[in-house]
Every structure is written in structure tokens, then in C-alpha cells.
Design a protein around this motif. Structure first.
Motif, PDB file in Angstrom:
ATOM      1  N   GLY A 199       0.801  -1.213   0.000  1.00 41.22           N
ATOM      2  CA  GLY A 199       0.000   0.000   0.000  1.00 41.22           C
ATOM      3  C   GLY A 199       0.832   1.260   0.000  1.00 41.22           C
ATOM      4  N   LEU A 200       2.017   1.209   0.613  1.00 40.32           N
ATOM      5  CA  LEU A 200       2.925   2.367   0.627  1.00 40.32           C
ATOM      6  C   LEU A 200       4.148   2.100  -0.246  1.00 40.32           C
ATOM      7  N   VAL A 201       4.844   0.978   0.004  1.00 36.55           N
ATOM      8  CA  VAL A 201       6.083   0.645  -0.702  1.00 36.55           C
ATOM      9  C   VAL A 201       6.033  -0.816  -1.131  1.00 36.55           C
ATOM     10  N   GLY A 202       6.482  -1.078  -2.362  1.00 36.58           N
ATOM     11  CA  GLY A 202       6.510  -2.450  -2.836  1.00 36.58           C
ATOM     12  C   GLY A 202       7.670  -3.258  -2.271  1.00 36.58           C
ATOM     13  N   TYR A 203       8.886  -2.738  -2.392  1.00 35.21           N
ATOM     14  CA  TYR A 203      10.083  -3.452  -1.947  1.00 35.21           C
ATOM     15  C   TYR A 203      10.935  -2.497  -1.110  1.00 35.21           C
ATOM     16  N   HIS A 204      11.248  -2.933   0.124  1.00 40.28           N
ATOM     17  CA  HIS A 204      11.903  -2.066   1.106  1.00 40.28           C
ATOM     18  C   HIS A 204      13.160  -2.773   1.606  1.00 40.28           C
ATOM     19  N   TRP A 205      14.344  -2.145   1.410  1.00 41.81           N
ATOM     20  CA  TRP A 205      15.579  -2.863   1.710  1.00 41.81           C
ATOM     21  C   TRP A 205      16.744  -1.923   1.989  1.00 41.81           C
TER      22      TRP A 205
ATOM     23  N   GLY B 226       5.198  -4.511   0.660  1.00 42.72           N
ATOM     24  CA  GLY B 226       5.104  -5.816   0.044  1.00 42.72           C
ATOM     25  C   GLY B 226       6.216  -6.749   0.483  1.00 42.72           C
ATOM     26  N   HIS B 227       7.457  -6.329   0.330  1.00 42.01           N
ATOM     27  CA  HIS B 227       8.611  -7.156   0.685  1.00 42.01           C
ATOM     28  C   HIS B 227       9.578  -6.305   1.492  1.00 42.01           C
ATOM     29  N   ARG B 228       9.843  -6.762   2.689  1.00 39.04           N
ATOM     30  CA  ARG B 228      10.812  -6.092   3.550  1.00 39.04           C
ATOM     31  C   ARG B 228      11.931  -7.080   3.818  1.00 39.04           C
ATOM     32  N   ASP B 229      13.125  -6.785   3.368  1.00 41.92           N
ATOM     33  CA  ASP B 229      14.221  -7.743   3.433  1.00 41.92           C
ATOM     34  C   ASP B 229      14.423  -8.232   4.865  1.00 41.92           C
TER      35      ASP B 229
END
Length: 466
Positions: free
Chosen positions: A260-266, A291-294
């Protein structure tokens, strides 16, 4: 032979240097599409928009027909100057190209763009790096900008598409927003920014921003295909960069790594004091906020602090599709409209509530309607007028009116909420008052002036342009 004394030579050299400095600081006025197009002839210049540009402005048909607008600055020859929109808008920007790096500016480096709205844009591209304002921007300052319209991209092999900016690398994006519906079969897609990352000069800082447009990544047949890294605000976010005090409200549809805010966060990047409420649809790694947080330890983990998603409107049980969930909290619609929900959020200088704006969810102070708006009832005992002139250099006049004997405090703050000066702090009799403020020793930018009296607080923005 002509003799010139040493002192005269030094004075002459100083005069030439001063003339060059004065010339470099002079702002070229932009009054029509022809002037706007000519910026590409001097990519290092300083420009100021003098009026709104739209379909009736001279040069519109010339530069917005066929393939449409040719972006200012290209890969390899970026825009490196300053552009001040002075609060005006550019309407009807049209691009229909198979090439990439599309937007009002195609590519920019070490640039400054402020106080500009681009409305009713129609951007269609076949390659990567596309946004309404910038295709790509590096190590630059963007402040008080916004976009509305549509952005479509039709090549799945390409990346970096956003409602305002395709990719931001380093620099700062402040008090900016987008209400652009983004439809693409590409990857790295966001309602505001496609990709956010750092450079050798430092991280990107994205603060007091929001996106309200829908982001849809579907195949030509209308199916959710293998398109990923898609978010309501940003598609991919990393490189020790920061998203602070931001939100997204639009629906997001993609295959994987969708949030909803960020797709991929790393990679050590941080999300602070932010939220999302839009419905999220994805096949895998789909989260209400991220969506995906490493999940890896050390420098590669993405950090989230005091951030929220609406578990009712988001359509998902989890705030993070894959990875660590610390700092991410689910709340109901009712809870998200209450100030007490938000831990360590600043509701004095940054956030606010208004039932008539954003359906009652938190908004920024700069979004709150001022007393001059026709929909807002003007207080009977306190009024605060827009400063004049605005923009100004170096001084401006602030006018206000009180109808009862009371203590009055008039203060000026910068956009971070730091107090700059107190212009009035005393008891005053009923009447109209004018105060002159000289900002000559300060940097150009947007400042907030705040009037407090009789238990009421009124604020307005003003723009200082050197």
C-alpha cells in the motif's frame, strides 16, 4: 601607452565578477510554451514561471502535438538549473513516445525545482524512467510540487515509473504529492515515485509527501502478470534513504512485492511515521503497508518506525507481505481517524485532521484549507490574510485583523517546523494590523506564518525567492 593603476584594475575585475554573478543569479521569465521549450538551450539557468500555462497559451499546439512534449534534459545532458513555479500550474502536458526519460524534465542533476503544479497531464511511454515532473532526478532539491492526470507505460522490460518522478537518486523531495493514475506493464512503479535510492553524495529524503492515484500493473490481456516492486507511494525503496511523514490512499494491483505504501523495502532505508489505506491486490509478497521487507540482518534490513495500514480498507491481514513486521501496525478505519492512534507523530507542525479533507484521515498542515477558501467559514474574531507580495524578495507584508482586546502572537517557521522569528507577541486592541517581514538573510523557500490569538490558530504559506 595607456597606464592603469593596480587599484583600478582590481576594481574593474571586481565589477566584471559582480556582473557575472548578478547575471548567473538572474531569473529568466517563463510566460508561454515557447519560453518553456527554450530552457533546453541553457540547462544550467535560473527560471521563474510568471503565469499559468495551458492549452490556450502560445506554443501549446507546437509542443504538445504528435509525440508531444520533448522533455527538458536528457540522459547524459541533464537539467542542472533552478525552476521556480511561483505557485502557478502547467496544464495539459502531453507525451506519447516510445523512448524513455519522460516528464516535464527528462533527467536532472543537482537541480532545484519548487512551487510548481502540473495538472491534467497525459504521459504515454514505451521505455523506462517516466514521471509527470521528472523521468529521473539526482541529488536535487524538489519542494512544494504536485501532479495530476494519467501515466501509461507499455513495455514490461522497462523500469522506474511514478506519478511525479520515475526515479529519485539522493537529494530531497519535500511537501509534494501526486494524484496520477499509473497504469503499466513495467516494474518498479509507484503512485508518487517509481524508485528511491541513494548516491555517493548521500541518501534520498522523501518527507511530507502523499499519493492518491491508483497504481495498476496488468498484462495486455488484463491479467495480473509477473510484474513486481509496486507501491502506492513508491515501488522500490533502498540505499539508506528515508520516507518520513508520508501516506498513500490509492488502490494498488500487481503480481508480487506489492504494498500500500512501498513495494520493496531494503538496504537500511527507513520508513517513519507514515500510513496507507488503499486496497492492495497481489499474488505473493503483498502487504497493506510494505510488500517485501528484506528479512536479513545488518545493513540490508529495511527499518519501519510507527507506521500504520488500514486492515479494513487494505483488504489484507498482514501489513508486510514478506519479511520483518516490527514498526508496522494494523488499525481500523475508526482508529486511523483518531489522533491517539499515532505514536510520536507531530500534530502541531506537521500533521492535522480535517473532516472535509482526505475523508477524515490524517493530512499535512499545508493541506488544511486557509481562512480565504470559500468553503471555510472565516473566524468572526480573527482573520489572517495572504502576505503580499507573494512570492517576495526580500520583504513582504502580513495583514491580520482582531475584533477584541487580546494577546496576539505572530510567528514564522520554516517547512521543518523550526521557529525563525516572532514578529508580534503582545496585547493588542481590536483593529487591522500590518507587519513587514524581511527575509533577506534567509535561504529561498517556503515559510509558514502562524497567528495565535483568543484560542485560535491560523496558518498560511509564503514563498521567498532570491
Amino acid at each position: 601607452m595607456i597606464k592603469i593603476q593596480t587599484g583600478s584594475v582590481l576594481l574593474l575585475m571586481a565589477a566584471i565578477l559582480l556582473a557575472n554573478v548578478t547575471y548567473s543569479l538572474a531569473q529568466t521569465e517563463i510566460r508561454d510554451w515557447n519560453d518553456l521549450h527554450d530552457i533546453r538551450d541553457n540547462l544550467n539557468g535560473s527560471y521563474i514561471l510568471m503565469n499559468d500555462l495551458d492549452g490556450d497559451s502560445p506554443g501549446y499546439a507546437t509542443y504538445n502535438s504528435d509525440e508531444g512534449w520533448l522533455p527538458i534534459g536528457t540522459e547524459g545532458t541533464p537539467f542542472t538549473g533552478t525552476f521556480d513555479g511561483a505557485g502557478y500550474t502547467i496544464s495539459g502536458l502531453r507525451i506519447d513516445r516510445d523512448t524513455g526519460f519522460n516528464g516535464l524534465f527528462g533527467d536532472a542533476l543537482d537541480a532545484t525545482v519548487r512551487n510548481l503544479g502540473i495538472i491534467n497531464a497525459d504521459i504515454r511511454a514505451g521505455a523506462g524512467w517516466n514521471g509527470v515532473l521528472f523521468g529521473r532526478v539526482t541529488d536535487s532539491m524538489i519542494n512544494n510540487t504536485y501532479s495530476t492526470g494519467v501515466l501509461n507505460q507499455n513495455n514490461q522490460a522497462n523500469f522506474h515509473h511514478g506519478g511525479l518522478i520515475g526515479q529519485i537518486r539522493g537529494g530531497r523531495l519535500l511537501k509534494s504529492w501526486s494524484s496520477v493514475d499509473v497504469t503499466t506493464i513495467g516494474r518498479l512503479v509507484g503512485g508518487l515515485i517509481g524508485t528511491i535510492t541513494s548516491t555517493d553524495d548521500g541518501p534520498a529524503v522523501v518527507e511530507e509527501t502523499f499519493a492518491t492515484g491508483n497504481v495498476t500493473c496488468l498484462s495486455d490481456e488484463g491479467e495480473i502478470a509477473l510484474y513486481r516492486w509496486v507501491g502506492g507511494l513508491a515501488g522500490q525503496f533502498g540505499g539508506s534513504s528515508i520516507i518520513r511523514n508520508s501516506y498513500a490512499t490509492g488502490a494498488v494491483v500487481a503480481h508480487s512485492h506489492v504494498g500500500g505504501l512501498v513495494g520493496y523495502h531494503w538496504r537500511g532505508s527507513r520508513i517513519e511515521n507514515s500510513y496507507s489505506i488503499g486496497e492492495v491486490t497481489g499474488e505473493s509478497d503483498a502487504g497493506g503497508l510494505v510488500g517485501h521487507r528484506d528479512p536479513d540482518q545488518g545493513e540490508f534490513i529495511g527499518i519501519v518506525v510507527n507506521s500504520y495500514w488500514n486492515s479494513e480498507t487494505g483488504g489484507l491481514a498482514q501489513g508486510v507481505g514478506f519479511g520483518k513486521t516490527e514498526g508496522v501496525y494494523a488499525r481500523t478505519t475508526e482508529e486511523m481517524k483518531e489522533e491517539g492512534t499515532y505514536t510520536n507523530w507531530d500534530f502541531q507542525f506537521t500533521w492535522a485532521f480535517d473532516e472535509e479533507v482526505n475523508d477524515g484521515y490524517p493530512i499535512f498542515l499545508f493541506q488544511v484549507p486557509t481562512s480565504s477558501d470559500p468553503e471555510v467559514e472565516v473566524p468572526h474574531d480573527l482573520t489572517l490574510s495572504q502576505n503580499y507580495p507573494n512570492p517576495f524578495n526580500p520583504s513582504t507584508v502580513i495583514s491580520y485583523e482582531i475584533t477584541a482586546q487580546q494577546h496576539v502572537r505572530l510567528s514564522v517557521y520554516d517547512v521543518t517546523g523550526r521557529l525563525i522569528t516572532v514578529l508580534v507577541d503582545q496585547q493588542q486592541a481590536p483593529g487591522e494590523y500590518q507587519v513587514t517581514w524581511d527575509a533577506g538573510q534567509l535561504a529561498s523557500g517556503v515559510y509558514i506564518y502562524r497567528l495565535e490569538s483568543g484560542g485560535q490558530i491560523l496558518t498560511r504559506n509564503m514563498t521567498f525567492v532570491k
